[in-house]
Structures are given as structure tokens and as C-alpha cells.
Write an enzyme that holds these catalytic residues in place. Structure first.
Site, PDB file in Angstrom:
ATOM      1  N   ALA A  84     141.710 113.667 -22.155  1.00 12.69           N
ATOM      2  CA  ALA A  84     143.444 113.878 -22.297  1.00 12.69           C
ATOM      3  C   ALA A  84     143.838 112.812 -21.289  1.00 12.69           C
ATOM      4  O   ALA A  84     143.251 112.269 -20.331  1.00 12.69           O
ATOM      5  CB  ALA A  84     143.592 115.086 -21.744  1.00 12.69           C
ATOM      6  N   GLU A 105     136.087 117.404 -26.432  1.00 11.74           N
ATOM      7  CA  GLU A 105     136.539 118.623 -27.294  1.00 11.74           C
ATOM      8  C   GLU A 105     137.020 118.436 -28.442  1.00 11.74           C
ATOM      9  O   GLU A 105     136.908 119.103 -29.464  1.00 11.74           O
ATOM     10  CB  GLU A 105     137.662 119.416 -26.374  1.00 11.74           C
ATOM     11  CG  GLU A 105     136.773 120.001 -25.043  1.00 11.74           C
ATOM     12  CD  GLU A 105     138.083 120.239 -23.938  1.00 11.74           C
ATOM     13  OE1 GLU A 105     138.946 119.149 -23.755  1.00 11.74           O
ATOM     14  OE2 GLU A 105     138.112 121.324 -23.419  1.00 11.74           O
TER      15      GLU A 105
HETATM   16  N1  CO8 Z   1     143.554 108.982 -19.001  1.00 16.16           N
HETATM   17  C1  CO8 Z   1     144.317 108.256 -18.734  1.00 16.16           C
HETATM   18  N2  CO8 Z   1     143.801 106.568 -18.441  1.00 16.16           N
HETATM   19  C2  CO8 Z   1     142.460 106.669 -18.505  1.00 16.16           C
HETATM   20  C3  CO8 Z   1     141.615 107.943 -18.999  1.00 16.16           C
HETATM   21  C4  CO8 Z   1     142.131 109.060 -18.895  1.00 16.16           C
HETATM   22  N3  CO8 Z   1     141.384 110.106 -19.266  1.00 16.16           N
HETATM   23  N4  CO8 Z   1     140.190 107.327 -18.945  1.00 16.16           N
HETATM   24  C5  CO8 Z   1     140.374 105.900 -18.714  1.00 16.16           C
HETATM   25  N5  CO8 Z   1     141.692 105.476 -18.539  1.00 16.16           N
HETATM   26  C6  CO8 Z   1     142.265 104.198 -18.444  1.00 16.16           C
HETATM   27  C7  CO8 Z   1     141.893 103.933 -17.056  1.00 16.16           C
HETATM   28  O1  CO8 Z   1     142.892 104.322 -16.056  1.00 16.16           O
HETATM   29  C8  CO8 Z   1     141.873 102.329 -17.055  1.00 16.16           C
HETATM   30  O2  CO8 Z   1     143.248 101.996 -17.048  1.00 16.16           O
HETATM   31  P1  CO8 Z   1     143.859 100.863 -15.936  1.00 16.16           P
HETATM   32  O3  CO8 Z   1     143.131  99.399 -16.373  1.00 16.16           O
HETATM   33  O4  CO8 Z   1     145.238 100.739 -16.288  1.00 16.16           O
HETATM   34  O5  CO8 Z   1     143.345 101.291 -14.618  1.00 16.16           O
HETATM   35  C9  CO8 Z   1     141.238 102.235 -18.531  1.00 16.16           C
HETATM   36  O6  CO8 Z   1     141.419 103.284 -18.967  1.00 16.16           O
HETATM   37  C10 CO8 Z   1     139.807 101.698 -18.139  1.00 16.16           C
HETATM   38  O7  CO8 Z   1     139.020 102.766 -17.204  1.00 16.16           O
HETATM   39  P2  CO8 Z   1     138.245 102.404 -16.472  1.00 16.16           P
HETATM   40  O8  CO8 Z   1     138.761 100.975 -15.762  1.00 16.16           O
HETATM   41  O9  CO8 Z   1     137.976 103.639 -15.455  1.00 16.16           O
HETATM   42  O10 CO8 Z   1     136.783 102.148 -17.152  1.00 16.16           O
HETATM   43  P3  CO8 Z   1     135.616 102.446 -16.562  1.00 16.16           P
HETATM   44  O11 CO8 Z   1     134.363 101.805 -17.622  1.00 16.16           O
HETATM   45  O12 CO8 Z   1     135.220 101.775 -15.128  1.00 16.16           O
HETATM   46  O13 CO8 Z   1     134.989 103.904 -16.468  1.00 16.16           O
HETATM   47  C11 CO8 Z   1     135.207 106.133 -17.333  1.00 16.16           C
HETATM   48  C12 CO8 Z   1     135.044 104.644 -17.900  1.00 16.16           C
HETATM   49  C13 CO8 Z   1     133.999 106.599 -16.525  1.00 16.16           C
HETATM   50  C14 CO8 Z   1     135.182 106.790 -18.618  1.00 16.16           C
HETATM   51  C15 CO8 Z   1     136.481 106.499 -16.340  1.00 16.16           C
HETATM   52  O14 CO8 Z   1     137.493 106.006 -17.034  1.00 16.16           O
HETATM   53  C16 CO8 Z   1     136.903 107.758 -16.185  1.00 16.16           C
HETATM   54  O15 CO8 Z   1     136.406 108.479 -15.522  1.00 16.16           O
HETATM   55  N6  CO8 Z   1     137.924 108.330 -17.016  1.00 16.16           N
HETATM   56  C17 CO8 Z   1     138.300 109.524 -16.902  1.00 16.16           C
HETATM   57  C18 CO8 Z   1     137.443 110.665 -17.732  1.00 16.16           C
HETATM   58  C19 CO8 Z   1     138.158 111.942 -17.346  1.00 16.16           C
HETATM   59  O16 CO8 Z   1     137.972 112.656 -16.246  1.00 16.16           O
HETATM   60  N7  CO8 Z   1     138.346 112.786 -18.624  1.00 16.16           N
HETATM   61  C20 CO8 Z   1     138.873 114.063 -18.595  1.00 16.16           C
HETATM   62  C21 CO8 Z   1     140.248 114.016 -18.528  1.00 16.16           C
HETATM   63  S1  CO8 Z   1     140.748 115.640 -18.314  1.00 16.16           S
HETATM   64  C22 CO8 Z   1     140.913 116.114 -19.733  1.00 16.16           C
HETATM   65  O17 CO8 Z   1     140.499 115.815 -20.561  1.00 16.16           O
HETATM   66  C23 CO8 Z   1     141.502 117.589 -19.668  1.00 16.16           C
HETATM   67  C24 CO8 Z   1     141.324 118.218 -21.040  1.00 16.16           C
HETATM   68  C25 CO8 Z   1     142.153 119.504 -21.183  1.00 16.16           C
HETATM   69  C26 CO8 Z   1     142.458 119.889 -22.363  1.00 16.16           C
HETATM   70  C27 CO8 Z   1     143.070 118.618 -23.051  1.00 16.16           C
HETATM   71  C28 CO8 Z   1     143.996 118.352 -22.261  1.00 16.16           C
HETATM   72  C29 CO8 Z   1     145.175 117.498 -23.118  1.00 16.16           C
END
Ligand code: CO8
Length: 258
Positions: A66, A112
Site C-alpha cells: 500500500a 495480499e
Molecule cells: N509506498 C509508497 N512509496 C513506496 C513504497 C510504498 N509501499 N515502496 C516503495 N516506495 C517508493 C520509495 O519511497 C521510493 O520513492 P522515492 O524515490 O520518491 O524515495 C521508490 O518507491 C523506490 O523505492 P526504494 O528507493 O526504497 O527502492 P529500493 O530498491 O531501495 O527498496 C523496497 C525496495 C525494499 C521494496 C523498499 O522500497 C521498501 O521497503 N518499501 C516499502 C515496503 C513496505 O513496507 N510495504 C508494506 C506497505 S504497508 C502495507 O502494504 C499495508 C497493507 C495494509 C492493507 C492494505 C493497505 C492499503
């Protein structure tokens, strides 16, 4: 075709293909994307020519969850009154078969979403996880429920409590994915699989999916009864007559979806 901003939508033969397309955000799932996804699903469900739906992302990410930036400031009342996540259920209500083709990250809501499809084909680059706990929250779109049914309690509990990622090989071994293929073959393999399904009787595929899903909703005895009634109903279809006639005449069946 409708103009969408966060997804790409196309048809390939009898297959409706939806590509999640917010590359700069690793396909993070925001309200707009879920809304557009749901509209595209409505369109394919209503289209008689479509027999299977394929949902995919990019090489780097199916979806990294999300959209954290969109969620961060939400209050309890925002989440409750807006019934946050309820709109995500549309995909699991599809009556046509839905396949997820996953490469790269399928995290949180992305995992999910993949689990809400009927089965997952994974690239060898796929990484699955429920990292919500690292954000001070927990899965909210079925992660604590569907993951347990897919991989069992031990692995689901460990994944949800630690937030660690599981690679494609582990995911296949655990039963989360149907099959792992080399990343460069993922889309072709997924399309081939979806096309094979779309070439079956649509009615038979829909009824099959419905019955398999029943297994998660009811007791064995009720599920068997449900299956038997559905099976009986198939003898009222032209496709049953055609499928069996084609077998006996040693030719390919021409299903008319009637
Ligand atoms: N939301 C918003 N932006 C994101 C997300 C996200 N989930 N994931 C990545 N991005 C963005 C980053 O902020 C970044 O943007 P910017 O360049 O503007 O800073 C861009 O995508 C690229 O990401 P990274 O630079 O972090 O890329 P990496 O290759 O270094 O890392 C990862 C990749 C490991 C996937 C890392 O991006 C990460 O950890 N992302 C978050 C993963 C996460 O925590 N997901 C769970 C989110 S919570 C959720 O899904 C709750 C679900 C609840 C039910 C449904 C709710 C709607």
C-alpha cells in the site's frame, strides 16, 4: 480502451491483461490505482470474449505494498469511515479466473493482492513478504488470513512477525506460488497459461474456480455437496456436450460458452 493513469490495460486473445504501472513508486497501491484496477476488472468481467485475467507489475516490483505516503497521516476515523481496504476486495470477487504474474517485490498489500488472485506464477526474482510490522502496523488486506491458508501457521506467523522477505523458491516450496519460471519468461509463460484457461469453457472454468474457493469457506462435507450439485449442473451446458463429443470424435472442442 479507457484512459488509466496507474495501470495499463490490454486484451490478448481471450485474456485481459492488467499491468500495475507506478514505476517510480514500485507500484505502491494507492486509492487511484485500486479504483482503476477495479474498473478494469469490471470491464473484463463484463466482456464475453475474455476468459481469464492476468495481473502483473514490472520486472522490479509486482507491488511494494500500500502507498505509505498516502496512508501515513490517516486517523482512525478516516480509516473507519472511509472503510479503508474494503475496495481491495473486488479482485477476490471476480468470477473469471485471475492469475498474478509476480516479478520482484510483492510486499504488504502487494503480497495480499497477489494472494487475492486465483494463483500466482512467480519469476525467480520474486520476493514476498508482509513487512507491515516494521511500519508499526499489521497486514490489513487479508495477509494474516490468506498467507496462513497458503503456507501454514509457522511460516505465516514468522513472516508477519518479522517482516522478512521470502524468495520465489521458498514461496514455491511453501505453496504460495503455483510455479516459478526464469524472469525473462514470466510474461510469456503467464500469458500461455492464461490463454490455455481462456480456451476452456468459460462456464466450466468459472464453476471450477467457484468450487475450489469453496474449500476455504466451508466444511469438507458441505464442499463436496456443493461440488456435486455444481458438477450435475454442467450436464445442462452445451459445452459439456461439445467437450465430450470432441473427445470421441478425436478433434479439438469448440466451446461456445453456453
Ligand atoms: N509506498 C509508497 N512509496 C513506496 C513504497 C510504498 N509501499 N515502496 C516503495 N516506495 C517508493 C520509495 O519511497 C521510493 O520513492 P522515492 O524515490 O520518491 O524515495 C521508490 O518507491 C523506490 O523505492 P526504494 O528507493 O526504497 O527502492 P529500493 O530498491 O531501495 O527498496 C523496497 C525496495 C525494499 C521494496 C523498499 O522500497 C521498501 O521497503 N518499501 C516499502 C515496503 C513496505 O513496507 N510495504 C508494506 C506497505 S504497508 C502495507 O502494504 C499495508 C497493507 C495494509 C492493507 C492494505 C493497505 C492499503
Amino acid at each position: 480502451a479507457m484512459a488509466f493513469e496507474t495501470i495499463l490495460v490490454e486484451t490478448k486473445g481471450g485474456v485481459g491483461v492488467i499491468t500495475l504501472n507506478r514505476p517510480a513508486q514500485l507500484n505502491a497501491l494507492n486509492d487511484q490505482l485500486i479504483g482503476e484496477l477495479n474498473q478494469a476488472l469490471d470491464g473484463f468481467e463484463a466482456d464475453e470474449a475474455i476468459g481469464a485475467i492476468l495481473v502483473t507489475g514490472s520486472d522490479k516490483a509486482f507491488a511494494a505494498g500500500a502507498d505509505i505516503k498516502e496512508m501515513a497521516a490517516k486517523t482512525y476515523m478516516d480509516a473507519y469511515k472511509g472503510d479503508f481496504i474494503a475496495s481491495w476486495e473486488r479482485i477476490s470477487r471476480c468470477r473469471k479466473p485471475v492469475i498474478a504474474a509476480v516479478a520482484g517485490f510483492a510486499l504488504g498489500g502487494g503480497c495480499e493482492l497477489a494472494m487475492s488472485c486465483d494463483f500466482v506464477l512467480a519469476a525467480d526474482t520474486a520476493k514476498f513478504g508482509q513487512p507491515e510490522i516494521k511500519l508499526g502496523i499489521m497486514p490489513g488486506a487479508g495477509g494474516t488470513q490468506r498467507l496462513v491458508r497458503a503456507v501454514g501457521k509457522a511460516k505465516a506467523m514468522e513472516l508477519c512477525l518479522t517482516g522478512r522477505m521470502m524468495d520465489a523458491e521458498e514461496a514455491e516450496r511453501a505453496g504460495l506460488v503455483a510455479r516459478v519460471v526464469p524472469a525473462q519468461d514470466l510474461l510469456a509463460e503467464a500469458l500461455k497459461t492464461a490463454e490455455a484457461i481462456a480456451a476452456m469453457s468459460h462456464t466450466a472454468a468459472m464453476m471450477t474456480k467457484d468450487c475450489v474457493n469453496r474449500a476455504f469457506e466451508t466444511t469438507l462435507a458441505e464442499g463436496i455437496r456443493y461440488e456435486r450439485r455444481t458438477f450435475h449442473a454442467m450436464f445442462a451446458t452445451d459445452d459439456q456436450k461439445e467437450g465430450m463429443a470432441a473427445f470421441m470424435e478425436k478433434r479439438r472442442p469448440q466451446f461456445r460458452n453456453s
